[in-house]
Motif scaffolding. Sequence first.
Motif, mmCIF file in Angstrom:
data_model
loop_
_atom_site.group_PDB
_atom_site.id
_atom_site.type_symbol
_atom_site.label_atom_id
_atom_site.label_comp_id
_atom_site.label_asym_id
_atom_site.label_seq_id
_atom_site.Cartn_x
_atom_site.Cartn_y
_atom_site.Cartn_z
ATOM 1 N N ARG A 6 -2.178 10.962 1.860
ATOM 2 C CA ARG A 6 -0.762 10.838 1.493
ATOM 3 C C ARG A 6 0.044 10.162 2.596
ATOM 4 N N THR A 7 -0.341 10.374 3.859
ATOM 5 C CA THR A 7 0.373 9.757 4.973
ATOM 6 C C THR A 7 0.037 8.277 5.106
ATOM 7 N N MET A 8 -1.222 7.920 4.933
ATOM 8 C CA MET A 8 -1.649 6.543 5.145
ATOM 9 C C MET A 8 -1.390 5.630 3.944
ATOM 10 N N ARG A 9 -1.167 6.186 2.766
ATOM 11 C CA ARG A 9 -0.946 5.361 1.574
ATOM 12 C C ARG A 9 0.238 4.405 1.735
ATOM 13 N N PRO A 10 1.411 4.864 2.225
ATOM 14 C CA PRO A 10 2.506 3.894 2.411
ATOM 15 C C PRO A 10 2.205 2.834 3.465
ATOM 16 N N VAL A 11 1.452 3.188 4.494
ATOM 17 C CA VAL A 11 1.101 2.219 5.528
ATOM 18 C C VAL A 11 0.224 1.120 4.943
ATOM 19 N N PHE A 12 -0.814 1.505 4.207
ATOM 20 C CA PHE A 12 -1.686 0.509 3.571
ATOM 21 C C PHE A 12 -0.917 -0.326 2.550
ATOM 22 N N LEU A 13 -0.016 0.305 1.829
ATOM 23 C CA LEU A 13 0.769 -0.419 0.831
ATOM 24 C C LEU A 13 1.664 -1.468 1.495
ATOM 25 N N LEU A 14 2.301 -1.109 2.603
ATOM 26 C CA LEU A 14 3.158 -2.070 3.301
ATOM 27 C C LEU A 14 2.356 -3.221 3.898
ATOM 28 N N ILE A 15 1.197 -2.924 4.463
ATOM 29 C CA ILE A 15 0.348 -3.987 5.014
ATOM 30 C C ILE A 15 -0.113 -4.917 3.902
ATOM 31 N N TRP A 16 -0.528 -4.347 2.772
ATOM 32 C CA TRP A 16 -1.006 -5.161 1.652
ATOM 33 C C TRP A 16 0.117 -6.025 1.092
ATOM 34 N N LEU A 17 1.303 -5.442 0.940
ATOM 35 C CA LEU A 17 2.416 -6.226 0.403
ATOM 36 C C LEU A 17 2.858 -7.322 1.377
ATOM 37 N N ALA A 18 2.787 -7.062 2.678
ATOM 38 C CA ALA A 18 3.113 -8.101 3.658
ATOM 39 C C ALA A 18 2.124 -9.261 3.559
ATOM 40 N N HIS A 19 0.846 -8.947 3.355
ATOM 41 C CA HIS A 19 -0.157 -9.994 3.176
ATOM 42 C C HIS A 19 0.122 -10.795 1.904
#
Length: 108
Positions: A52-65
Motif C-alpha cells: 500500500r505504501t509503495m503503490r503510489p511511488v510506482f504509479l508516479l514513476i510509471w506516469l512520469a515515464h
Amino acid sequence: MYLVKLFSVTSYLWIISFNASLLLNLSKIVRLYHFVRLPDAMWLVWDNGLIRTMRPVFLLIWLAHWVGCLLAWGGGYREALMNAGSGASFETNLNGHVIGGEFSLYTM
C-alpha cells in the motif's frame, strides 16, 4: 485484452520494424491497471502495508515515464534524427565510449 497488452510490451519492435510513429509507444497505458489493482490471485498481499505504501511511488514513476514518452513523441525527436541523417546531434559519451544517435534515441 491480452493481445493489446502483448502489443504494448513489444511496441518498439513494431516501431523499428515498420518505421511507425512513436505514438505507438503510448499504448503501454493499458498496463496501468496492475499498478492500481493487483490480480485476484494476489488477494492475500493486497492489505500488506509495504504494498500500500509503495503503490503510489510506482504509479508516479510509471506516469512520469509515460509523460516522458508523450513528450518525446510530441517533441519530434525521431523526425529530427531522420532529417539530420547522421544522428550526430543525438550522440552521447559514456565513460569515453561514443553511443550512437539511434541507440540514444530509443533509450532516452
